[in-house]
Design an enzyme around this catalytic site. Structure first.
Site, mmCIF file in Angstrom:
data_model
loop_
_atom_site.group_PDB
_atom_site.id
_atom_site.type_symbol
_atom_site.label_atom_id
_atom_site.label_comp_id
_atom_site.label_asym_id
_atom_site.label_seq_id
_atom_site.Cartn_x
_atom_site.Cartn_y
_atom_site.Cartn_z
ATOM 1 C CG ASN A 73 -17.681 73.712 -11.873
ATOM 2 O OD1 ASN A 73 -18.496 73.920 -12.759
ATOM 3 N ND2 ASN A 73 -17.561 72.541 -11.281
ATOM 4 C CD GLU B 280 -20.379 79.863 -6.583
ATOM 5 O OE1 GLU B 280 -21.156 79.330 -5.785
ATOM 6 O OE2 GLU B 280 -19.445 79.234 -7.147
#
Length: 138
Positions: A42, A55
């Site tokens: 992130n 992701e």
């Protein structure tokens, strides 16, 4: 590559996270059809909206590297949570767009707990291109 190896790579990616505001690091590892792994972490931004989850970073990186949507084999995600971390709603929608419905999703935490699901199970009734065009994505 097995689940444990993919989760270990996600943990390595987690250490690269840029999280000066939340200090909540998340890592992801995406396995492609050729056995290559695309890492993601992130990345936060002071304006919040431009922040990106681990992701999506892995998925977008793989697409940018020339991988074909729908060809991915598995994804692992890990974070420092009480139970295995799960992808957020936005990531679930992106997974639906870029991955097969039956693709495994391995979710883990730093305490060694792991859960496994599929893309379809993460987002039942997902919005797809079929809803827009009444056909395939192509």
């Amino acid at each position: 590559m097995d689940k444990a190896q993919l989760i270990a790579l996600a943990k390595q990616a987690m250490e690269r996270a840029y999280t000066p505001y939340s200090n909540f690091k998340v890592g992801s590892a995406l396995l492609d059809a050729a056995g290559r792994v695309h890492l993601g972490c992130n990345v936060e931004n002071a304006a919040y909206g431009p922040s990106n989850c681990a992701e999506r970073t892995a998925l977008f990186r793989a697409i940018a590297d020339g991988e074909v949507a729908g060809s991915f084999q598995a994804i692992a995600v890990i974070g420092d949570t009480d139970r295995p971390i799960t992808p957020c709603g936005v990531c679930r929608q992106v997974l639906v767009e870029l991955c097969r419905p039956d693709m495994p999703v391995y979710m883990a935490n730093l305490q060694g707990q792991m859960a496994e699901t599929t893309v379809a199970e993460l987002l039942p009734g997902a919005f797809t291109s079929h809803d827009l065009y009444g056909g395939s994505k192509d």
